[in-house]
Motif scaffolding. Structure first.
Motif, mmCIF file in Angstrom:
data_model
loop_
_atom_site.group_PDB
_atom_site.id
_atom_site.type_symbol
_atom_site.label_atom_id
_atom_site.label_comp_id
_atom_site.label_asym_id
_atom_site.label_seq_id
_atom_site.Cartn_x
_atom_site.Cartn_y
_atom_site.Cartn_z
ATOM 1 N N ASN A 13 -13.807 14.166 4.547
ATOM 2 C CA ASN A 13 -13.422 14.056 3.135
ATOM 3 C C ASN A 13 -12.919 12.661 2.757
ATOM 4 O O ASN A 13 -12.486 12.456 1.623
ATOM 5 C CB ASN A 13 -12.340 15.089 2.803
ATOM 6 N N ARG A 14 -12.974 11.732 3.703
ATOM 7 C CA ARG A 14 -12.551 10.347 3.469
ATOM 8 C C ARG A 14 -11.158 10.296 2.839
ATOM 9 O O ARG A 14 -10.924 9.654 1.810
ATOM 10 C CB ARG A 14 -13.572 9.625 2.593
ATOM 11 N N LYS A 15 -10.211 10.974 3.507
ATOM 12 C CA LYS A 15 -8.841 11.014 3.008
ATOM 13 C C LYS A 15 -8.132 9.673 3.136
ATOM 14 O O LYS A 15 -7.046 9.498 2.580
ATOM 15 C CB LYS A 15 -8.050 12.094 3.764
ATOM 16 N N TYR A 16 -8.724 8.747 3.850
ATOM 17 C CA TYR A 16 -8.117 7.438 4.027
ATOM 18 C C TYR A 16 -8.514 6.468 2.903
ATOM 19 O O TYR A 16 -8.170 5.292 2.952
ATOM 20 C CB TYR A 16 -8.543 6.849 5.373
ATOM 21 N N PHE A 35 -22.473 12.155 -12.750
ATOM 22 C CA PHE A 35 -21.124 12.333 -12.244
ATOM 23 C C PHE A 35 -21.056 11.789 -10.825
ATOM 24 O O PHE A 35 -22.072 11.625 -10.156
ATOM 25 C CB PHE A 35 -20.691 13.799 -12.283
ATOM 26 N N GLY A 36 -19.856 11.507 -10.366
ATOM 27 C CA GLY A 36 -19.699 10.974 -9.022
ATOM 28 C C GLY A 36 -18.408 10.207 -8.874
ATOM 29 O O GLY A 36 -17.606 10.085 -9.807
ATOM 30 N N GLN A 37 -18.200 9.677 -7.678
ATOM 31 C CA GLN A 37 -16.999 8.925 -7.375
ATOM 32 C C GLN A 37 -17.300 7.905 -6.292
ATOM 33 O O GLN A 37 -18.279 8.016 -5.561
ATOM 34 C CB GLN A 37 -15.873 9.857 -6.915
ATOM 35 N N ALA A 38 -16.432 6.911 -6.198
ATOM 36 C CA ALA A 38 -16.533 5.895 -5.156
ATOM 37 C C ALA A 38 -15.197 5.807 -4.449
ATOM 38 O O ALA A 38 -14.133 5.967 -5.074
ATOM 39 C CB ALA A 38 -16.912 4.536 -5.760
ATOM 40 N N GLY A 39 -15.255 5.571 -3.138
ATOM 41 C CA GLY A 39 -14.043 5.474 -2.341
ATOM 42 C C GLY A 39 -13.993 4.175 -1.568
ATOM 43 O O GLY A 39 -15.022 3.650 -1.141
ATOM 44 N N LYS A 40 -12.760 3.665 -1.398
ATOM 45 C CA LYS A 40 -12.560 2.438 -0.646
ATOM 46 C C LYS A 40 -11.259 2.567 0.141
ATOM 47 O O LYS A 40 -10.297 3.167 -0.331
ATOM 48 C CB LYS A 40 -12.492 1.238 -1.597
ATOM 49 N N PHE A 41 -11.238 1.978 1.364
ATOM 50 C CA PHE A 41 -10.089 2.150 2.252
ATOM 51 C C PHE A 41 -8.802 1.717 1.570
ATOM 52 O O PHE A 41 -8.728 0.685 0.905
ATOM 53 C CB PHE A 41 -10.288 1.334 3.527
ATOM 54 N N SER A 42 -7.755 2.561 1.757
ATOM 55 C CA SER A 42 -6.438 2.268 1.209
ATOM 56 C C SER A 42 -5.399 2.639 2.254
ATOM 57 O O SER A 42 -5.329 3.796 2.687
ATOM 58 C CB SER A 42 -6.191 3.044 -0.089
ATOM 59 N N PHE A 43 -4.600 1.659 2.691
ATOM 60 C CA PHE A 43 -3.573 1.913 3.704
ATOM 61 C C PHE A 43 -2.546 2.912 3.188
ATOM 62 O O PHE A 43 -2.048 3.749 3.949
ATOM 63 C CB PHE A 43 -2.896 0.598 4.093
ATOM 64 N N ILE A 44 -2.226 2.845 1.903
ATOM 65 C CA ILE A 44 -1.244 3.778 1.330
ATOM 66 C C ILE A 44 -1.762 5.209 1.399
ATOM 67 O O ILE A 44 -1.028 6.140 1.774
ATOM 68 C CB ILE A 44 -0.921 3.375 -0.124
ATOM 69 N N GLN A 45 -3.030 5.428 1.037
ATOM 70 C CA GLN A 45 -3.599 6.777 1.102
ATOM 71 C C GLN A 45 -3.640 7.291 2.537
ATOM 72 O O GLN A 45 -3.431 8.480 2.788
ATOM 73 C CB GLN A 45 -5.008 6.772 0.503
ATOM 74 N N LEU A 46 -3.893 6.414 3.500
ATOM 75 C CA LEU A 46 -3.900 6.824 4.908
ATOM 76 C C LEU A 46 -2.518 7.275 5.346
ATOM 77 O O LEU A 46 -2.376 8.316 6.018
ATOM 78 C CB LEU A 46 -4.387 5.661 5.771
ATOM 79 N N ILE A 47 -1.468 6.518 4.990
ATOM 80 C CA ILE A 47 -0.103 6.904 5.365
ATOM 81 C C ILE A 47 0.279 8.225 4.705
ATOM 82 O O ILE A 47 0.910 9.101 5.328
ATOM 83 C CB ILE A 47 0.889 5.789 4.972
ATOM 84 N N ILE A 48 -0.095 8.419 3.442
ATOM 85 C CA ILE A 48 0.216 9.677 2.746
ATOM 86 C C ILE A 48 -0.464 10.851 3.440
ATOM 87 O O ILE A 48 0.139 11.923 3.626
ATOM 88 C CB ILE A 48 -0.205 9.580 1.270
ATOM 89 N N TYR A 49 -1.702 10.660 3.855
ATOM 90 C CA TYR A 49 -2.415 11.754 4.519
ATOM 91 C C TYR A 49 -1.783 12.071 5.876
ATOM 92 O O TYR A 49 -1.599 13.242 6.225
ATOM 93 C CB TYR A 49 -3.884 11.380 4.702
ATOM 94 N N ILE A 50 -1.440 11.034 6.643
ATOM 95 C CA ILE A 50 -0.823 11.280 7.947
ATOM 96 C C ILE A 50 0.513 12.003 7.778
ATOM 97 O O ILE A 50 0.818 12.961 8.504
ATOM 98 C CB ILE A 50 -0.627 9.945 8.697
#
Length: 417
Positions: free
Chosen positions: A47-50, A317-332
């Motif tokens: 799900n590319r949670k990062y 419709f759609g979305q784009a994702g890009k690496f985010s250190f903040i989103q990674l810390i929130i997921y962990i």
């Protein structure tokens, strides 16, 4: 720790732990933790949670191509090109292709009999009201009742005459050749958060490619055959062309903008949007009327067309994702609580004696310490000049002589022989 002690704020307290030396429990613990870690990593990658995500902003333009020839009774052969069958195609994110038509030629403004239908027949002029009209009228009544044919009389109206009389579309559809028409869809998208712009006509697609590409061999080809889109929507073009309908073209962009895994390509899917079954007896399909005007001998005439066709609505419709250190810390941080499942399961195994009754009892005794609620001490007071015992509650403010007893018991005297 007393509540009023300020030094208590500088203390740290921790929970009491019980360590069980067991190979089986240790192996179970690390197996469960490993399974949880594997699940967390799979969900994160799948799900590319990062990543940080942004929704698509889109614009669409279309270009339809195709030519057909039909033969109409009383009209003759007619050639249809884009200007004829797609004249109302400038709607936002949609285009219309005519597939069937009812033509009424040489209409002039004048007076003629209204088309007979339920409740429209008349016997005399008294049944017709001058100036009256309703939603089903083709004109305004003049107040006269005239003969429509040998058997029927209707109210005379001021209208474009002759009035359109045919109501059911021809079968098969006159423009069945529209099945082989093609449309070029140009879709430009943008993800504002990442300032990323792309369109469905990719850089490697040149003019030679667009002239020869076909969706059967290349799913990224932006040129679509109308018959193929209707077929992929689960419909038969020859049946749908008779009364018309609505087909949805869905373009989905699911983009990964990370450098090592960058991918941003469209995916196309099709479905029918109108309900053909429930509306079969009440205004089925899609149709509208338009006219072409000309002047003959100084008199304005027109040819009326009742057009049936298919409207294609394009939905992006759609979305784009890009690496985010903040989103990674929130997921962990949000997934650390999953490891508590290991403790819950092992505690359950020990406390329910599913592991070992002796080990479970020993574990419970060491882990849980029972402390009774604090109670005031009860004292037995005896005076030498009394034959009774007094039961009193201990007090720091009063002496024993001044405390009122709770109860009085007789003193037991043990005789020594």
């Amino acid at each position: 720790m007393p509540c009023c002690d300020p030094l208590g704020l500088c203390q740290y307290q921790t929970s009491k732990l019980v360590r069980i030396q067991s190979v089986r429990l240790g192996s179970l613990k690390w197996s469960l933790n490993g399974a949880i870690l594997l699940f967390i990593c799979i969900v994160m990658l799948w799900n590319r949670k990062y990543q940080e995500f942004d929704l698509v902003v889109s614009s669409v333009t279309t270009k339809v191509k195709g030519v057909a020839q039909t033969r109409l009774t009383g009209v003759g052969n007619l050639l249809w090109d884009v200007a004829d069958y797609s004249s109302s195609s400038q709607d936002r994110n949609s285009f219309f292709v005519m597939t069937n038509v009812i033509v009424t030629k040489n209409q002039k403004q004048g007076k003629c009999a209204e088309v007979p239908s339920k409740g429209r027949l008349c016997r005399s002029d008294q049944d017709c009201e001058e100036g009256a009209w309703d939603q089903q009228s083709h004109g305004i009544q003049t107040g006269s009742c005239i003969r429509f044919d040998v058997m029927k009389k209707t109210c005379e109206v001021s209208a474009w005459c002759p009035i359109e009389t045919q109501t059911n579309p021809p079968r098969p559809a006159l423009l069945a050749a529209a099945e082989n028409f093609t449309v070029l869809i140009k879709n430009n998208i943008r993800f504002p958060a990442f300032n990323f712009i792309r369109r469905n006509i990719l850089p490697q697609m040149n003019d030679a490619y667009l002239r020869s590409c076909h969706r059967a061999n290349d799913s990224l080809c932006p040129i679509f055959r109308l018959g193929d889109m209707v077929r992929e929507a689960g419909e038969k073009f020859s049946d749908m062309a008779v009364e018309g309908g609505v087909i949805g073209i869905q373009i989905k962009w699911d983009c990964n903008l990370d450098r090592l895994m960058q991918r941003c390509l469209p995916r196309y899917s099709f479905r029918r949007l109108d309900e053909r079954e429930s509306n079969k007896t009440l205004y089925p399909g899609l149709n509208f009327r338009f006219a072409k005007y000309n002047t003959v001998n100084g008199v304005e005439e027109r040819t009326l067309y009742k057009a049936f066709g298919i409207r294609f609505d394009i939905m992006v419709f759609g979305q784009a994702g890009k690496f985010s250190f903040i989103q990674l810390i929130i997921y962990i941080g949000s997934t650390l609580s999953y490891y508590a499942l290991t403790t819950v399961l092992i505690d359950w195994l020990l406390e329910t004696s599913c592991y070992s009754a002796d080990v479970g009892q020993n574990y419970s005794e060491r882990k849980v310490e029972s402390v009774p609620d604090s109670q005031q001490c009860i004292l037995c007071v005896s005076y030498v000049d009394e034959e009774k015992l007094r039961l009193v509650k201990r007090s720091r403010k009063k002496s024993l002589q001044n405390i009122k007893p709770m109860s009085v018991l007789p003193r037991k005297v043990k005789l020594v022989l």
